[in-house]
Design a protein around this motif. Sequence first.
Motif, PDB file in Angstrom:
ATOM      1  N   THR A 194    -131.540 -79.134 -85.102  1.00 42.56           N
ATOM      2  CA  THR A 194    -132.994 -79.257 -85.092  1.00 42.56           C
ATOM      3  C   THR A 194    -133.413 -80.480 -85.902  1.00 42.56           C
ATOM      4  OG1 THR A 194    -133.045 -76.835 -85.106  1.00 42.56           O
ATOM      5  CG2 THR A 194    -135.130 -77.979 -85.457  1.00 42.56           C
ATOM      6  N   GLU A 202    -130.926 -66.842 -92.048  1.00 44.15           N
ATOM      7  CA  GLU A 202    -131.608 -67.727 -92.995  1.00 44.15           C
ATOM      8  C   GLU A 202    -131.872 -67.121 -94.377  1.00 44.15           C
ATOM      9  OE1 GLU A 202    -134.963 -68.823 -90.621  1.00 44.15           O
ATOM     10  OE2 GLU A 202    -136.127 -67.079 -91.210  1.00 44.15           O
ATOM     11  N   LYS A 257    -143.287 -73.846 -87.063  1.00 45.36           N
ATOM     12  CA  LYS A 257    -142.654 -73.382 -88.301  1.00 45.36           C
ATOM     13  C   LYS A 257    -143.040 -74.271 -89.475  1.00 45.36           C
ATOM     14  CE  LYS A 257    -138.261 -71.708 -88.436  1.00 45.36           C
ATOM     15  NZ  LYS A 257    -136.789 -71.717 -88.526  1.00 45.36           N
ATOM     16  N   ASN A 263    -134.190 -74.833 -91.161  1.00 45.46           N
ATOM     17  CA  ASN A 263    -133.912 -75.225 -89.788  1.00 45.46           C
ATOM     18  C   ASN A 263    -132.435 -75.497 -89.611  1.00 45.46           C
ATOM     19  OD1 ASN A 263    -137.068 -76.508 -89.750  1.00 45.46           O
ATOM     20  ND2 ASN A 263    -136.293 -75.489 -87.922  1.00 45.46           N
ATOM     21  N   ASN A 264    -132.045 -75.443 -88.363  1.00 46.70           N
ATOM     22  CA  ASN A 264    -130.672 -75.727 -88.002  1.00 46.70           C
ATOM     23  C   ASN A 264    -130.395 -77.237 -88.067  1.00 46.70           C
ATOM     24  OD1 ASN A 264    -128.991 -76.440 -85.189  1.00 46.70           O
ATOM     25  ND2 ASN A 264    -128.058 -74.962 -86.581  1.00 46.70           N
ATOM     26  N   ASP A 301    -124.443 -73.562 -91.503  1.00 44.13           N
ATOM     27  CA  ASP A 301    -123.432 -72.528 -91.711  1.00 44.13           C
ATOM     28  C   ASP A 301    -122.891 -72.043 -90.374  1.00 44.13           C
ATOM     29  OD1 ASP A 301    -121.851 -70.930 -93.365  1.00 44.13           O
ATOM     30  OD2 ASP A 301    -123.072 -69.190 -92.879  1.00 44.13           O
ATOM     31  N   GLU A 302    -122.754 -72.950 -89.513  1.00 42.89           N
ATOM     32  CA  GLU A 302    -122.337 -72.631 -88.154  1.00 42.89           C
ATOM     33  C   GLU A 302    -121.105 -71.725 -88.134  1.00 42.89           C
ATOM     34  OE1 GLU A 302    -122.372 -75.643 -84.566  1.00 42.89           O
ATOM     35  OE2 GLU A 302    -120.768 -76.043 -85.991  1.00 42.89           O
ATOM     36  N   ASN A 352    -129.569 -75.465 -92.200  1.00 41.44           N
ATOM     37  CA  ASN A 352    -128.600 -74.404 -91.933  1.00 41.44           C
ATOM     38  C   ASN A 352    -127.417 -74.994 -91.158  1.00 41.44           C
ATOM     39  OD1 ASN A 352    -127.208 -72.142 -91.152  1.00 41.44           O
ATOM     40  ND2 ASN A 352    -129.034 -70.964 -90.588  1.00 41.44           N
ATOM     41  N   GLY A 362    -125.289 -67.509 -92.177  1.00 34.37           N
ATOM     42  CA  GLY A 362    -126.048 -68.267 -91.187  1.00 34.37           C
ATOM     43  C   GLY A 362    -127.438 -67.693 -90.995  1.00 34.37           C
ATOM     44  N   GLY A 421    -136.104 -74.399 -82.245  1.00 32.45           N
ATOM     45  CA  GLY A 421    -134.990 -74.304 -83.196  1.00 32.45           C
ATOM     46  C   GLY A 421    -133.665 -74.171 -82.481  1.00 32.45           C
ATOM     47  N   ARG A 422    -132.690 -74.947 -82.936  1.00 39.12           N
ATOM     48  CA  ARG A 422    -131.390 -74.950 -82.273  1.00 39.12           C
ATOM     49  C   ARG A 422    -130.401 -73.984 -82.920  1.00 39.12           C
ATOM     50  NH1 ARG A 422    -134.043 -77.153 -78.264  1.00 39.12           N
ATOM     51  NH2 ARG A 422    -133.943 -79.430 -78.093  1.00 39.12           N
ATOM     52  N   GLY A 423    -130.889 -73.199 -83.876  1.00 42.24           N
ATOM     53  CA  GLY A 423    -129.977 -72.319 -84.605  1.00 42.24           C
ATOM     54  C   GLY A 423    -129.745 -70.990 -83.918  1.00 42.24           C
TER      55      GLY A 423
END
Lengths: 785, 446, 158
Positions: free
Chosen positions: B225, B187, B77, B221-222, B96-97, B94, B185, B66-68
Amino acid sequence: MTAMLKLDVDGRAVEVPQGATVMDAATRLGIFVPHFCYHKKLSIAANCRMCLVQVEKAPKPMPACATPAAEGMKVWTQSEQAKQAQNSVMEFLLINHPLDCPICDQGGECQLQDLAVGYGKGQSRYAEEKRVVLHKSVGPLVSMEEMSRCIHCTRCVRFGQEIAGVMELGMMGRGEHSEIVTFVGRSVDSELSGNMIDICPVGALTSKPFRYSARTWELSRRKSVSPHDGLGANLVVQVKHNRVMRVLPLENEQVNECWISDKDRFSYEGLNSEERLTKPMLREGSGWREVEWQEALEHVAKRLGAIRSRHGAEQIGALASPHATLEEMALLAKLARGLGSENVDFRLRQADFSIDAKRAGAPWLGMKIAELGALDRVLVAGSFLRKDHPLIANRLRQAAKRGQQVSLIHVAGDDPLIALANKAVCAPAALPDLLAQVLRAAAEARGKPVPALAAGANAGAAAKAIAASLASGTNTGLFLGNAVQQHPRAARLHALAQALADILGARFGYLGEAANSVGGYLARCTPAERGLNARAMLESPRRAYLLLGVEPELDCGNPRAATNAMRAAEFVVAMSAFRSRAIDYAHVLLPTAPYTETSGTFVSTEGRMQSFNGVVRPLEDARPGWKVLRVLGNLLELAGFDYDTSEQVRDEACAPDAVATRLDNRVTGVESGLEAEPAPQSSAAMQRIADVPIYFADPIVRRAASLQQTRDARTPMASMHPALAARIGVAAGAKVRVRQEGGEAVLELACDEGLPADCVRIAAGHPATAALGAMYGEITSVERA
Amino acid sequence: MNSAHPPFDPGIYGPEAVLMKGITGENWRLKDYEARGGYAALKKILAEKMAPDAVIAELKRSALRGRGGAGFPTGLKWSFMPRQAPGAKYMVCNSDEGEPGTFKDRDILRYNPHQVIEGMAIGVYATGSTAGYNYIHGEIWDIYERFEEALAEARAAGYIGRNVLGSDFSWELYAHHGWGAYICGEETALLESIEGKKGQPRFRPPFPAGYGLYGRPTTINNTETFAAVPWIMLNGGQAYLELGRPNNGGTKIFSVSGHVERPGNYEVRLGTPFAKLLEMAGGMRGGRRIKAVIPGGSSAPVVPGQVMMQTDLDYDAIAKAGSMLGSGAVIVMDETVCMVRALERLSYFYFEESCGQCTPCREGTGWMYRVVHRIESGRGRQEDLDLLANVAENIMGRTICALGDAAALPVRSFVKHFRDEFQYHIDHKHCLVGAHAAVVGNKAAV
Amino acid sequence: MLSGESLKKIDTEVAKYPADQKQSAVMAALALAQEEKGHLSTEVMDFVAGYLGMAPVAVYEVASFYTMYDLAPVGGHKLCVCTNLPCALSGAVEAAEHLKKKLGIDWNETTPDGRFTLKQGECFGACGDAPVVLVNNKKMASFMTPEAIDKMLAELQK
Ligand SMILES: Cc1cc2nc3c(=O)[nH]c(=O)nc-3n(C[C@H](O)[C@H](O)[C@H](O)COP(=O)(O)O)c2cc1C
Ligand code: SF4
Ligand code: FES
């Protein structure tokens, strides 16, 4: 059966059902885990973090309240890790908490204070300025003066959302600046709002009427029972210097759970009101003279004897408040009968007595209150549920969330704050037809013959939907509310409900209006065959009346007829805790004790007989009603008035173990007596709808100052559908003159889309409407005042 | 208004770019994406009627994490979703950076929105979901509008909706914009926010896979991702894995900010040395000496510059250096930075952004900020550094969500690595670094 | 209370969510209402609550939680500067100081002519473009050197 899980808390084995939490497991072992946000009746928020405990294999401490128990789990609530976590949370909670325990109203009964002693450090390491949160004004009951004390547990918010069914409080803002608020300055109006005070673990939400009037350790705590509605909530009455200072719930899972309504909680102010009647008084000419009890009672005995011998005993009528004790009602009835009069009644707002002789027993809820939650289908007919039965409404509210289908048939669109499956609103006169439609549709849905009662009914969509819901259940309850009990066709409505219950295999019963709506029957405070019932006694006036806790102009179904009867009477004896309008028409005023000053018994709507003792001595010369009646019996030389205790009175009327045998909602012989009636033609006449607002319902609450400042206690208005207002040509907010049965009232007009056409809703139980006639009668006219 | 914006440099993502390969800044539309081979992965999956399990297996092979921020293996996941459960199931993106230093998802949505849509389509397909939502950070309204435009294109082209490309796969996708709250951000706060509430994280369990959006099974997920998924499905998990290192598959977009010559996003293979990334970003601004780096967004522990210069950019290597790869936001600080001031600003952020529901975070973030603020403004006490470390310790691991940890980690690491500087502030009531320290700025008094 | 156009847009938002989840549109509805009315008054929040079938206090919770909602009137142009660490390292503080000087106001103040309000923001997710100024919630101005700020102000003054 749900599977059981075995786990281990502090080295002790325990079994809990699947879905239980670590907190549940600890509780089962009697292990106390400190907590603030957790409350057994509310959803889990896990926000305070006070309940952190050590769990085997978990890398960090877990909140006991939210962590599911698991098979083989090992939990330590007191380990070094757990304690360290709990202590640090306590430190965080205290950094911004004011150090004002000595002046805090919650002092001595504060969960934070209690736990801080065990989990806090002596000295704070916090050297910064403490947060200050502005106070809020949210109405006369709940004080939000010291919001800096709030620890953000959100119990109050969740209480509103989940229990009261209306979200009045929220937490605005975020982070450290979060605050508990109402919507921009609004008041808290829920009839259950006072419970927020109980569940607030600190002194942020406190009781406005009680504030600073006593410290908790100065109060003695005594058990009692609510005299206000059919639930029979269990109370802890707190007393200082022979004065009731506060009323709190006494937890009873079978009755009120851990809640009480605001009426139960704050009505005590009425007990201490200026209007208390404290001396016996005799009318002398146009004035009044305080006298000793002996003189007063001798006078009553003499006058009653004279009226009996001159005009006959049937000229005497005895009316008891349905909030009177079983003992008082029993002795009033016995006294009347001893005098030779069968005219006794307590069903003051009832209009239709035609099935009196056909009852198999005392009408009651038909089941236990605690069983309500297990029903899968419910029909409530004719009830201002939320205000008439706040905690029964809550039972249904919670059950509806679990899948119970609740349908409501009513004469007004008031939101019960329950997720209803169906709702149908009709004019009062159309209520029997609507119920007949449901009956017909239910019979058809169940493939049973349509009862004769419903033969003429033509089931519409709403009735069909309700019937479909009911017919799909396996455990159904039908309940008749105050509007049915007070309805001019109550007998027919009863017969229809009974037939519907038969078809559905359902249980049915009454949501009893008052504290002793069942007890009055058990006390035989109802007329036998040749006697006059409450309505008849007033419509064909008697020469003498004995009033027990009754304010006729407020408590009777037709206040106009009641007032006229009183004014015309030769002799009126008012036994009452309060000075009232009786000053105008009574001849003797006898100060009797309210429930806090006498022993007595209420039989709740579920048939629960609850006897209680006085919690304080009677105020000045006031005396328990049963004792007054006993002495009066003696003075009248009536047989069987030699009681030493109220228990003797109770057991003679109905021994506790005999209650169950006397409860029965069945009415026989109605099916043939009532044949189908055609659907009502819409007539041009306006019908009255009369609710009894929650804080007008009995003499004590009417005098509870703080409750009288709430929204629910606003002066009654004339509410109607906007279409009717348009036809009359008066806008909402304007004053109108309402005429009914030759009486009139000037009221503010209000529009309510939820009301049926051609109906005017005008509340009863209030002086502003006491000149009007029958609660569900015809309105003569409404015009601009 | 964007007159100050320098011309877009397509080379900016670097020669190793995979997700952002061929991006010019203008070619974001559907036709451009298709021309780059876009939606081919989705078409392939639908044409081959690829089994959802096979999709997930491919993803597992890729070692995509995951890149978040948390770096959770994506394939794993997705496998948690109860695919057979009846009723609605959701896939949530996601975007919501808001983690200070992170600005990669904005570029992905701005320049390559269809890649995210395609990634989500594949995710919805693989998890048996019924609909998706993309939650877009409040402050980037133009990106929200662009995503809505891209959605309209994809819907018109039949990539979204009933029977996608004539298959029996149907789904819906909507955009939801935030309105200014970093915590969304997180989750579960994000789910609450979509439900129309305050963004307050939920306690887990239950996890979103069982009880997510509207109480239904949900996977979150980000953006990045999702953006990686089409490439993986087209080129195979193995190929993606080989772009990076074992357990650290693929490329990653690093957002480089702070004291470098060319702040911006750079896509490199996982395992690339930090020194190389720094070079891509033009090196230290003005040639000054590197002092410290926060390698994974503001919540990651700070790493002394010299240590960072020896570290490779992958999850495991950065963890070894005492920090986290997090969201891949690399904040570079040179010798002119006062670390007390830098921490003060970060602490203020967590104090400001704490949602307020749980005690240690609500009370502790303000406490930490105030102590750092005191030290910074020359009112520190000798016991403050131990107090700070202890308060941070008391927040860690005791909150509902990871914001508590995110607030505590910087405090712990700053005090640990730069204790001398903090001590100097306390002893001398002013800064060791000197006048240059003003660059970090200040916050209105609280 | 709100224009037909805003209501139509709110309806579009409502349609994004399951039929029994109208509340999901509250953030969008409040943003639209704010755009139309300038700020979120009690009446507006009450209206939105009624429109979406929510408790007013629940709307209030939302409106007070997210920082881009204005519960009190703001100037014609709301300028929000991110001063978080990454932006500060690239001149955000200087940009903010410049803005304050040019407008003659401090954080959370509005110019006497009611045209500008200055707010401090947290990370916009645009740190690479620092300094960044968010204009009226919806327009991001990037690389805001003092010269760029002067140019922007001149444009907005028009
Ligand atoms: C305070 C906080 C803020 C977060 N912010 C973001 C964010 O802005 N974007 C994001 O993708 N994940 C963010 N996360 C991580 C998410 O909770 C979640 O782990 C992630 O979206 C999962 O996607 P992934 O597995 O693809 O990384 C945040 C977590 C926390 C605790
Ligand atoms: S850690 Fe902070 S942000 Fe997370 S739930 Fe707790 S109070 Fe909210
Ligand atoms: S009681 Fe468990 S977190 Fe509050």
